[in-house]
Scaffold this active site. Structure first.
Site, PDB file in Angstrom:
ATOM      1  CB  SER A   1      -0.900   0.018   1.235  1.00 40.75           C
ATOM      2  OG  SER A   1      -0.113   0.018   2.421  1.00 40.75           O
TER       3      SER A   1
ATOM      4  CG  HIS B   1      -3.141  -1.291  -2.485  1.00 43.80           C
ATOM      5  ND1 HIS B   1      -3.549   0.010  -2.284  1.00 43.80           N
ATOM      6  CD2 HIS B   1      -3.145  -1.887  -1.252  1.00 43.80           C
ATOM      7  CE1 HIS B   1      -3.793   0.194  -1.001  1.00 43.80           C
ATOM      8  NE2 HIS B   1      -3.552  -0.933  -0.359  1.00 43.80           N
TER       9      HIS B   1
ATOM     10  CG  ASN C   1      -3.241   4.728   1.125  1.00 46.34           C
ATOM     11  OD1 ASN C   1      -4.247   4.853   1.817  1.00 46.34           O
ATOM     12  ND2 ASN C   1      -2.578   3.591   1.053  1.00 46.34           N
TER      13      ASN C   1
END
Length: 502
Positions: free
Chosen positions: A106, A127, A177
């Site tokens: 990640s 991911h 993210n």
């Protein structure tokens, strides 16, 4: 994570070999999965036939050498670059040169993981998000050497497993993210400026904007031992880019072990896992209906909405060119504080209360008096927007109101403009397509809209205006508009518009 990936692959009819370096762990996890599926079957989520089929596709192996015939290997181990590099080097000695090696990292660079491999062109990022069976999106990341055919294979496999594959460049944070940085960091900036407390910010962004969880409730759920290091990591990987700047408060809370729900205290307190709301004094002073209300707005559409609301609620309107001395002055503004707006509209700041026009103020209203606004006029504004109104079902409801201290831009304006601007910057860097950015964020983060779609919904010109005024007011480069946003706002076109190729 590994077991979740194995589960969706097995459900899709794919034979899966499970290996864990800890002896017996893979078998224990498989037994745990069997129990979970049995419970779900009892609830009608699965048939016994589908469970038997899924479990028959899962086989535990005790030696890594037993995976030699695998066509795809997905690792889901500790986030440590050197350990992953060593694993991939070991895998190359076992599987065929044609086998694809995928990492569920990640936060680490796919290119760096592949750098120790003999065939880096077959290494890619894959991911997934937790829990894998429910979070139906997977980021497919191409390293600098990854072959396009590898990416195509992984995208097709994701579809077969019931997930949406979104492609991304090998950049810090990939899509989700990376795009998620703006929500928490800007909320922390607002908290640090003492504009509103954490619960007010959470309330505005959930009730007023539509996020499932406020940023502080979310950080408590995730745990600052997880979220703060990610903030610092992406900030440093982008060489201290101001847009990703963390806040000292979360480092201080991390050092003080105020991690959130898992320890019983973070921004909120928790008793037996349940959030305990802090005491907030009620507004005991009586609300006072205004003599009349004078309305100013940066955009005509916003002025019309407010005036219609006042008419529907039988509130007198001051229609003079300049407000009377006893009129409440409401200003619907973008990206500036109430003092600057009062100067620009040439009205008496003591009469002024600003209102955030981004919000549906019949559901939640965010008001901002100036530092010199008379208390009388603040109470009048509170009375105007605390009235019972009628929704689409003709059922009386009472609007909730949050009053904040002066800020260049309101809470929702600052947070949303940063989310949208960051996504636009990602599109400009070709980290992913606007469509993939939106899909990944909606599924991966649970936002009501994808950030690009949200920018179009609110209007690129509005978002640009907020950012330009924030930049002038604060001088902070975190608010500089993305070139992607700037050009499309100036041309009056959708943020999904991509550059033509010649």
């Amino acid at each position: 994570m590994g077991l979740g990936i194995a589960q969706i692959a097995a459900q899709a009819g794919i034979k899966v070999l499970l290996f864990d370096a800890k002896l017996g762990e893979a078998e224990r996890k498989l037994q745990s999965l069997a129990k979970t599926l049995k419970v779900l079957a009892e609830k009608g989520k699965f048939t016994q036939e589908s469970i038997n089929s899924t479990l028959s596709n899962l086989l535990v192996v005790n030696e890594l050498s037993q995976i030699s015939k695998a066509e795809l290997v997905i690792e889901a181990i500790i986030e440590d670059l050197s350990i992953k590099q060593q694993l991939f080097a070991n895998l190359e000695a076992i599987v065929s040169p044609e086998a694809i090696l995928a990492t569920n990292t990640s936060s680490l660079s796919v290119t760096a993981i592949a750098s120790k491999c003999q065939y880096p062109q077959r290494v890619a990022g894959y991911h997934f998000f937790n829990p894998v069976p429910l979070m139906k999106v997977v980021e497919v990341i191409s390293g600098l050497s990854t072959k396009p055919s590898v990416i195509d294979t992984l995208i097709n496999l994701a579809k077969r497993m019931g997930h949406l594959g979104v492609t991304a460049k090998d950049t810090p944070g990939f899509i989700v993210n990376h795009a998620g940085r703006a929500y928490g960091t800007e909320a922390l900036k607002i908290l640090g400026e003492n504009i509103a407390d954490f619960m007010q910010i959470d309330t505005i962004l959930t009730q007023g904007v539509g996020f499932r969880m406020g940023p502080f409730e979310l950080m408590d759920l995730t745990g600052l031992d997880v979220s703060h290091p990610v903030m610092e990591s992406i900030y440093n990987q982008y060489y201290q880019e101001p847009r990703y700047r963390p806040h000292p408060l979360t480092r201080q809370m991390l050092n003080g072990n105020k991690l959130g729900r898992k320890v019983g205290e973070g921004f909120y307190r928790y008793e037996e896992g349940r959030k305990v709301l802090p005491y907030t004094p009620s507004l005991d002073e009586p609300k006072r209906d205004p003599t009349s209300v004078w309305v100013g707005a940066d955009i005509d559409e916003d002025k019309e909405r407010i005036i219609n609301y006042l008419i529907e609620n039988n509130i007198p309107i001051d229609k003079s060119s300049h407000p009377n001395s006893d009129s409440l002055v409401l200003l619907a503004i973008y990206g500036e504080d109430t003092t600057d707006a009062a100067l620009r509209y040439e009205v008496n700041a003591r009469q002024v209360v600003a209102i955030d026009p981004l919000l549906d103020f019949q559901k939640h209203c965010n008001l901002m008096p100036s530092i010199v606004t008379d208390k009388e006029f603040t109470q009048q504004a509170l009375s105007v927007f605390s009235k019972e109104t009628s929704n689409n079902r003709d059922k009386d409801i009472s609007t909730s109101v949050t009053i904040i201290s002066e800020s260049p831009g309101f809470v929702a304006q600052r947070v949303l403009s940063m989310i949208i601007n960051l996504a636009c910057d990602m599109a400009a860097q070709h980290i992913a397509t606007p469509k993939d950015i939106d899909n990944a964020v909606k599924i991966g983060l649970g936002y009501p809209y994808g950030p690009i779609e949200w920018g179009d919904k609110l209007g690129p010109q509005r978002i640009l205006l907020i950012l330009e005024r924030l930049l002038v007011s604060t001088g902070d480069p975190r608010y500089r508009p993305s070139s992607w946003l700037y050009r499309r706002a100036k041309h009056g076109i959708s943020l999904f518009t991509q550059q033509r190729t010649f």
